[in-house]
Design an enzyme around this catalytic site. Structure first.
Site, PDB file in Angstrom:
ATOM      1  N   GLY A 149       0.835  -1.201   0.000  1.00 22.24           N
ATOM      2  CA  GLY A 149       0.000   0.000   0.000  1.00 22.24           C
ATOM      3  C   GLY A 149       0.869   1.250   0.000  1.00 22.24           C
ATOM      4  O   GLY A 149       0.465   2.311   0.461  1.00 22.24           O
ATOM      5  N   SER A 176       1.727   3.116  -2.357  1.00 27.25           N
ATOM      6  CA  SER A 176       1.496   4.077  -3.444  1.00 27.25           C
ATOM      7  C   SER A 176       0.535   5.188  -3.048  1.00 27.25           C
ATOM      8  O   SER A 176       0.245   6.071  -3.842  1.00 27.25           O
ATOM      9  CB  SER A 176       0.940   3.341  -4.675  1.00 27.25           C
ATOM     10  OG  SER A 176      -0.316   2.758  -4.367  1.00 27.25           O
ATOM     11  N   SER A 177       0.040   5.162  -1.805  1.00 29.57           N
ATOM     12  CA  SER A 177      -0.988   6.136  -1.419  1.00 29.57           C
ATOM     13  C   SER A 177      -0.990   6.341   0.095  1.00 29.57           C
ATOM     14  O   SER A 177      -0.586   5.452   0.858  1.00 29.57           O
ATOM     15  CB  SER A 177      -2.360   5.616  -1.883  1.00 29.57           C
ATOM     16  OG  SER A 177      -3.405   6.400  -1.383  1.00 29.57           O
ATOM     17  N   GLY A 178      -1.438   7.492   0.522  1.00 32.54           N
ATOM     18  CA  GLY A 178      -1.750   7.737   1.940  1.00 32.54           C
ATOM     19  C   GLY A 178      -0.620   7.440   2.909  1.00 32.54           C
ATOM     20  O   GLY A 178       0.526   7.882   2.728  1.00 32.54           O
ATOM     21  N   ARG A 198      -1.695  -2.559  -6.207  1.00 31.47           N
ATOM     22  CA  ARG A 198      -2.238  -3.117  -7.443  1.00 31.47           C
ATOM     23  C   ARG A 198      -1.994  -2.198  -8.637  1.00 31.47           C
ATOM     24  O   ARG A 198      -1.434  -2.616  -9.652  1.00 31.47           O
ATOM     25  CB  ARG A 198      -3.758  -3.353  -7.298  1.00 31.47           C
ATOM     26  CG  ARG A 198      -4.128  -4.521  -6.400  1.00 31.47           C
ATOM     27  CD  ARG A 198      -5.604  -4.462  -6.051  1.00 31.47           C
ATOM     28  NE  ARG A 198      -5.927  -3.169  -5.433  1.00 31.47           N
ATOM     29  CZ  ARG A 198      -7.146  -2.779  -5.084  1.00 31.47           C
ATOM     30  NH1 ARG A 198      -8.180  -3.569  -5.286  1.00 31.47           N
ATOM     31  NH2 ARG A 198      -7.346  -1.597  -4.521  1.00 31.47           N
ATOM     32  N   LYS A 200      -0.368   4.392 -10.328  1.00 28.27           N
ATOM     33  CA  LYS A 200      -0.182   5.016  -9.008  1.00 28.27           C
ATOM     34  C   LYS A 200       1.196   4.664  -8.423  1.00 28.27           C
ATOM     35  O   LYS A 200       1.838   5.480  -7.760  1.00 28.27           O
ATOM     36  CB  LYS A 200      -1.286   4.563  -8.034  1.00 28.27           C
ATOM     37  CG  LYS A 200      -2.587   5.342  -8.154  1.00 28.27           C
ATOM     38  CD  LYS A 200      -3.456   5.266  -6.884  1.00 28.27           C
ATOM     39  CE  LYS A 200      -3.965   3.881  -6.594  1.00 28.27           C
ATOM     40  NZ  LYS A 200      -4.727   3.737  -5.345  1.00 28.27           N
ATOM     41  N   SER A 233      -2.814  -1.722  11.771  1.00 27.59           N
ATOM     42  CA  SER A 233      -4.184  -1.949  12.220  1.00 27.59           C
ATOM     43  C   SER A 233      -4.914  -0.622  12.150  1.00 27.59           C
ATOM     44  O   SER A 233      -4.769   0.138  11.184  1.00 27.59           O
ATOM     45  CB  SER A 233      -4.168  -2.549  13.630  1.00 27.59           C
ATOM     46  OG  SER A 233      -5.476  -2.799  14.078  1.00 27.59           O
ATOM     47  N   TYR A 246     -14.783  -4.246   9.028  1.00 32.70           N
ATOM     48  CA  TYR A 246     -13.469  -3.599   9.107  1.00 32.70           C
ATOM     49  C   TYR A 246     -12.834  -3.852  10.482  1.00 32.70           C
ATOM     50  O   TYR A 246     -11.668  -4.250  10.573  1.00 32.70           O
ATOM     51  CB  TYR A 246     -13.630  -2.101   8.839  1.00 32.70           C
ATOM     52  CG  TYR A 246     -12.341  -1.317   8.888  1.00 32.70           C
ATOM     53  CD1 TYR A 246     -11.361  -1.493   7.927  1.00 32.70           C
ATOM     54  CD2 TYR A 246     -12.108  -0.385   9.907  1.00 32.70           C
ATOM     55  CE1 TYR A 246     -10.180  -0.771   7.970  1.00 32.70           C
ATOM     56  CE2 TYR A 246     -10.931   0.340   9.959  1.00 32.70           C
ATOM     57  CZ  TYR A 246      -9.972   0.147   8.988  1.00 32.70           C
ATOM     58  OH  TYR A 246      -8.802   0.863   9.028  1.00 32.70           O
ATOM     59  N   LYS A 286      -9.387  -5.928  11.464  1.00 34.05           N
ATOM     60  CA  LYS A 286      -8.275  -5.313  12.193  1.00 34.05           C
ATOM     61  C   LYS A 286      -8.052  -5.979  13.558  1.00 34.05           C
ATOM     62  O   LYS A 286      -6.911  -6.121  14.002  1.00 34.05           O
ATOM     63  CB  LYS A 286      -8.524  -3.810  12.353  1.00 34.05           C
ATOM     64  CG  LYS A 286      -8.536  -3.037  11.022  1.00 34.05           C
ATOM     65  CD  LYS A 286      -7.192  -3.100  10.297  1.00 34.05           C
ATOM     66  CE  LYS A 286      -7.100  -2.144   9.115  1.00 34.05           C
ATOM     67  NZ  LYS A 286      -5.807  -2.219   8.427  1.00 34.05           N
TER      68      LYS A 286
END
Ligand SMILES: NC(=O)C1=CN([C@@H]2O[C@H](COP(=O)(O)OP(=O)(O)OC[C@H]3O[C@@H](n4cnc5c(N)ncnc54)[C@H](OP(=O)(O)O)[C@@H]3O)[C@@H](O)[C@H]2O)C=CC1
Ligand SMILES: CCCCCCCCCCCCCCCC(=O)[C@@H](N)CO
Length: 324
Positions: A45, A47-49, A70, A74, A173, A187, A191
């Site tokens: 993850g 590629s973002s945030g 994915r 990005k 988490s 969700y 977590k």
């Protein structure tokens, strides 16, 4: 009189000091430092945030960074922005964490990992009664099963990591993984599941000098959060606002510091610090000072926690009344 003062001194001094000494003696595993300079940090993850901010900061501290997500374009954008801001090259891998073979292939290609950060995550809040089963499975598959895939694929290489220095597996988490929140049945479950995974895993990998960190951010300004907000139930936002929102950079900084300090539980803000103590359960604690704080604060934080529940159930009641 003499009796009283002896009693008093033993209460305020001797008892806490002996508790401290006792805790210093028994807390295991022992504290550890995880260096990241010139080491291979693999961030999903990325590629973002939060993941992108982490990749940026790790690269600027001299780590050799790989990111996996994915969407290829990005990933390319992230690579370019990290190159621009740090001058360092990151390696990108496109794979869906739900696909074990694809994950294995990417990780084998990337080479032995020193610090694995399982940060990928999806969140589509909705009441269970109306949420599609596909969306429930989507969150469990990406957030929980995907993390299993990553760790299982990375472990053989991590055991053979080049420098034999302390390794780390960090798992993203959420504060919604410490307390269940309205609109987050799937969700929160995904977590909370990570906590069981992390606690058991730490026992399994301690012999390999690998250390697990579990990170608990509050609401964080990211592209994913902006997307989430478009469909978030009002009650989810009301309850989640009990903890102050953060910027992705701030969360990444806390996360990276927690990882480098080898902490098992990594809170990110003021509320998160108390939430972590209130929900620590039987998690390992390497710091005898933190263990001391946990023991002393446990009772009163249960009262504080119940006050939060009082407030949340009050909000729910009020909301339902106004809706009628
Ligand atoms: N933002 C928030 O309020 C909070 C976030 N968190 C957690 O922090 C983590 C990051 O969140 P945030 O930065 O907001 O998320 P973003 O939505 O901004 O970024 C998510 C990242 O994960 C990648 N990703 C998503 N699905 C997959 C998949 N199936 N396989 C591989 N990569 C995937 C995305 O890339 P791509 O789509 O191209 O695959 C992207 O790089 C998550 O685990 C989230 O639960 C925790 C607390 C609060
Ligand atoms: C005893 C002391 C208690 C202290 C206060 C407790 C506050 C709890 C608030 C929980 C907020 C959950 C936010 C989840 C964010 C998230 O994960 C989504 N944005 C999806 O990414």
């Amino acid at each position: 009189m003499a009796d009283l003062s002896v009693f008093f001194i033993s209460l305020v001094l001797v008892l806490p000091l002996s508790l401290l000494a006792f805790l210093a003696f028994i807390v295991l595993p022992r504290p550890v430092k995880i260096p990241i300079k010139n080491r291979h940090v693999f961030i999903t993850g990325g590629s973002s945030g939060i993941g992108l901010a982490l990749a940026q900061q790790a690269a600027s501290e001299g780590a050799q960074v790989s990111i996996l997500a994915r969407n290829t374009s990005k990933l390319e954008d992230a690579k370019e922005s990290i190159k621009l801001s740090t001058g360092r090259d990151v390696t990108i891998f496109s794979a869906d964490v739900r696909d074990y073979e694809a994950v294995k292939k990417a990780i084998e290609e990337a080479g032995p990992i020193d610090v694995l950060v399982c940060n990928q995550g999806v969140f589509v809040p909705q009441e269970l009664e109306t949420q599609d089963v596909d969306e429930i499975k989507f969150m469990i598959d990406v957030n929980l099963t995907g993390t299993f895939h990553l760790i299982k694929a990375a472990l053989p290489g991590m055991k053979n990591r080049a420098d034999r220095g302390p390794g780390s597996i960090a798992i993203m988490s959420s504060q919604a993984g410490q307390v269940g929140i309205y609109g987050y049945t799937a969700y929160s479950a995904s977590k909370f599941g990570l906590k069981g995974l992390a606690e058991a895993l730490q026992q399994e990998v301690i012999g390999e000098n690998i250390h697990v960190s579990l990170i608990f951010p509050p609401d964080t300004e990211t592209p994913g959060f902006a997307e989430e907000n478009r469909r978030r139930p009002q009650l989810t936002s009301i309850i989640a606002a009990s903890s102050g929102a953060m910027k992705a950079d701030e969360v990444a900084k806390k996360a990276l510091n927690g990882i480098k300090s080898g902490n098992f539980i990594v809170p990110c803000n003021f509320e998160g610090f108390f939430l972590s103590i209130a929900t620590t359960g039987l998690s390992p604690q390497r710091s005898f000072l933190m263990a001391f704080v946990e023991v002393i604060a446990a009772g009163i934080l249960r009262v504080v926690g119940l006050c939060f529940q009082w407030n949340w159930y009050g909000s729910i009641e009020k909301f339902l009344r106004e809706r009628k």
